[in-house]
Design an enzyme around this catalytic site. Structure first.
Site, PDB file in Angstrom:
ATOM      1  N   LYS A 138       0.832  -1.205   0.000  1.00  0.00           N
ATOM      2  CA  LYS A 138       0.000   0.000   0.000  1.00  0.00           C
ATOM      3  C   LYS A 138       0.867   1.256   0.000  1.00  0.00           C
ATOM      4  O   LYS A 138       1.873   1.319   0.721  1.00  0.00           O
ATOM      5  CB  LYS A 138      -0.910  -0.033   1.228  1.00  0.00           C
ATOM      6  CG  LYS A 138      -1.926   1.094   1.318  1.00  0.00           C
ATOM      7  CD  LYS A 138      -2.800   0.900   2.538  1.00  0.00           C
ATOM      8  CE  LYS A 138      -3.832   2.011   2.667  1.00  0.00           C
ATOM      9  NZ  LYS A 138      -4.712   1.819   3.850  1.00  0.00           N
ATOM     10  N   SER A 218      -9.393   2.069   2.856  1.00  0.00           N
ATOM     11  CA  SER A 218      -8.429   2.809   2.052  1.00  0.00           C
ATOM     12  C   SER A 218      -7.421   1.905   1.338  1.00  0.00           C
ATOM     13  O   SER A 218      -6.682   2.358   0.480  1.00  0.00           O
ATOM     14  CB  SER A 218      -7.678   3.805   2.942  1.00  0.00           C
ATOM     15  OG  SER A 218      -6.956   3.124   3.969  1.00  0.00           O
ATOM     16  N   SER A 242     -10.274  -0.186   6.828  1.00  0.00           N
ATOM     17  CA  SER A 242      -9.562  -0.004   5.568  1.00  0.00           C
ATOM     18  C   SER A 242      -8.840  -1.228   5.044  1.00  0.00           C
ATOM     19  O   SER A 242      -8.343  -1.216   3.919  1.00  0.00           O
ATOM     20  CB  SER A 242      -8.575   1.155   5.693  1.00  0.00           C
ATOM     21  OG  SER A 242      -9.266   2.379   5.779  1.00  0.00           O
TER      22      SER A 242
END
Length: 529
Positions: A138, A218, A242
């Protein structure tokens, strides 16, 4: 890490029906743990011992098999690290123009590392349990030598000088970085908030099961590329859902470990402050067995994240499902929840009836409501001045429009009201601990619906005040949660995951139940892309 035997036994105690008599231990015992650990390097080898279990994955396609199985094939000499890296690069190149999930690649370095890994393997010099396994990370987690933006303009050319702790640990275990995955700005705000992985730098990621649908956020880019077979695994972050939202929307497995188990050092929203215990990092994979492999590798103190605790890792394989007391609810009564989601949870509960000691429908509605209300007050307490501070820290002047709009509607509350909300949250957490004493594990929805359409009117950007009520509660409690795909929408297109929740430090129970449910549902399924 060596720990006093009595502490290790107590913290790694078996499930509900097998709890031993509580042992007494002294302050001297605890201090000995800290002193022993303090001499270890900051980002040392995996903080927990990792026993690499045999894979149960039946997939024979290299880009779709579990990381556990791929690692075993590399070690057996049946697949080379270079072959694995090339296969995953090819897959990314074939799907990423549509997905927009990988926003920065490191292919040249990955090829060099794979070649080096193969030479080392030929000498019998294995780096660790992830030797040669390709991954993505990420974009909110620092990666040495690879641009890491955190999806904010101020960091658009930022090249970290060192890896985030979790990245350093999986690389030390042999994993090879292929690239960075899309996320909303600072993981908290984007073009469509955290309903999608979208930002001003890279735009929106798309769901591999339906390009018009959200990846959630996210860790949305991570969820999409793992689901599509573009990486063996990713590591996401979870402040309010997330990891779990993208696992649900993209049909993969993900874990939010117990709060303070995994160090947050090197994440763009790291540790400290009012929200300290909400944030946790964890792996995102296609198969549950990989969560069991990777989570203990990244866990344990790095002596930078001051909250991280040296708690032993209990083996999920040792959990006796027949002795578990299971609770479930198919709706929390406040978030709009459709029949597809409700039926998926109910089916999972029925599967558990065949193996568990008991399965009981039980909704602690008042406690969950109080957790949500307190969390909302705390999140908005300073009018999102904390977000402005992050933007200023990195020199970002133009930040996410959704955050700007939100700030216009927020009025900071007083210190007294903030402390009162904090007290209310702690009270609700305590009551929730009392409630879970009746059970070993809870099954419930991740969200009220399967993946929703990305391009919704601005007025519908936050259509339901309780959209994140299913997930945020367990950031507030800090409990471990695993998500695994257990169903499909009525039209047969979109995956539906469920949350498997246990009391603090009982990831072993979450993972054991998730593995069983995966065996019944089939878990991850290949997307049409």
């Amino acid at each position: 890490m060596n720990m006093p035997k009595q502490i290790s036994e107590m913290l790694a105690a078996p499930a509900h029906a097998e709890q031993p008599t509580t042992r007494q231990f002294t302050r001297r015992d605890l201090l000995s743990v800290v002193r022993a650990a303090a001499v270890a390097p900051v980002v040392a080898a995996p903080a927990m011992s990792v026993a690499q279990a045999a894979s149960t994955d039946t997939s024979n396609e290299l880009i779709y098999m579990s990381a556990t199985k791929l690692a075993s094939l590399i070690r057996a000499g049946k697949v080379s690290a270079s072959e694995a890296v090339e296969a995953y690069i090819a897959r990314q190149l074939s799907v990423n123009d549509e997905l927009n999930a990988v926003v920065m690649n490191s292919y040249a370095r990955a090829r060099k590392e794979a070649a080096a890994a193969d030479k080392a393997g030929a000498r019998g010099d294995w780096m660790g349990p992830l030797h040669g396994v390709p991954m993505t990370i990420k974009d909110s987690l620092d990666t040495e030598g690879v641009i890491t933006t955190g999806a904010t303009y101020g960091r658009q050319q930022h090249i970290p000088k060192q890896d985030a702790t979790v990245v350093a640990r999986v690389r030390k275990a042999g994993a090879i970085l292929l690239g960075k995955t899309n996320t909303p700005e600072f993981t908290l705000g984007g073009l469509a908030g955290i309903n999608a992985a979208s930002n001003l730098l890279y735009g929106s990621s798309h769901n591999p099961y339906d390009m018009t649908r959200s990846t959630s956020g996210s860790s949305g880019g991570a969820g999409a590329i793992v689901a599509a077979g573009g990486a063996a695994f990713d590591i996401g972050s979870d402040w309010g859902g997330s990891i779990r939202g993208p696992a649900h929307n993209n049909g993969i497995a993900g874990i939010k470990p117990t709060s303070i188990r995994v160090p947050r050092t090197g994440h763009i929203v790291d540790y400290g402050g009012l929200f300290d215990l909400w944030q946790q990092l964890g792996p995102m994979t296609r198969r549950v067995e990989d969560l069991s492999l990777i989570t203990p590798i990244i866990a344990g103190p790095d002596y930078r994240d001051a909250s991280c605790a040296p708690v032993p890792w209990a083996d999920p394989a040792a959990v006796n499902l027949k002795k578990l007391k299971v609770a479930f609810f198919a709706s929390n009564g406040v978030s709009e929840t459709d029949d597809d989601v409700k039926n998926t949870v109910i089916q999972a509960a029925k599967w558990m009836e065949g193996v568990a000691a008991s399965v009981t429908e039980d909704l602690p509605k008042a406690i969950l409501q109080d957790l949500y209300d307190a969390r909302t007050k705390l999140t908005n307490a300073d009018g999102w001045a904390f977000y402005k501070r992050m933007a200023a820290k990195w020199g970002t002047q133009n930040f996410s429009p959704s955050v700007g709009e939100r700030m216009k509607t927020l009025t900071p509350i007083s210190t007294a009201d903030t402390v009162a909300a904090w007290d209310a949250a702690d009270d609700a957490k305590s009551r929730m601990l009392g409630w879970i004493q009746k059970y070993d594990v809870l099954l419930c929805p991740v969200a009220g619906k399967a993946a929703e359409v990305i391009d919704r009117p601005a007025s519908a950007a936050r259509p339901n005040a309780y959209t994140w009520s299913y997930t945020g509660a367990f950031n507030s409690t800090g409990w471990p949660v695993v998500v695994v795909r257990c169903g499909t929408s009525a039209d047969g297109k979109l995956p539906i995951g469920i949350q498997i929740v246990a009391a603090p430090w009982r990831e072993d129970i979450c993972l054991a139940v998730a593995s069983f449910l995966e065996s019944k549902s089939g878990g991850w399924k290949k997307p049409p892309i």
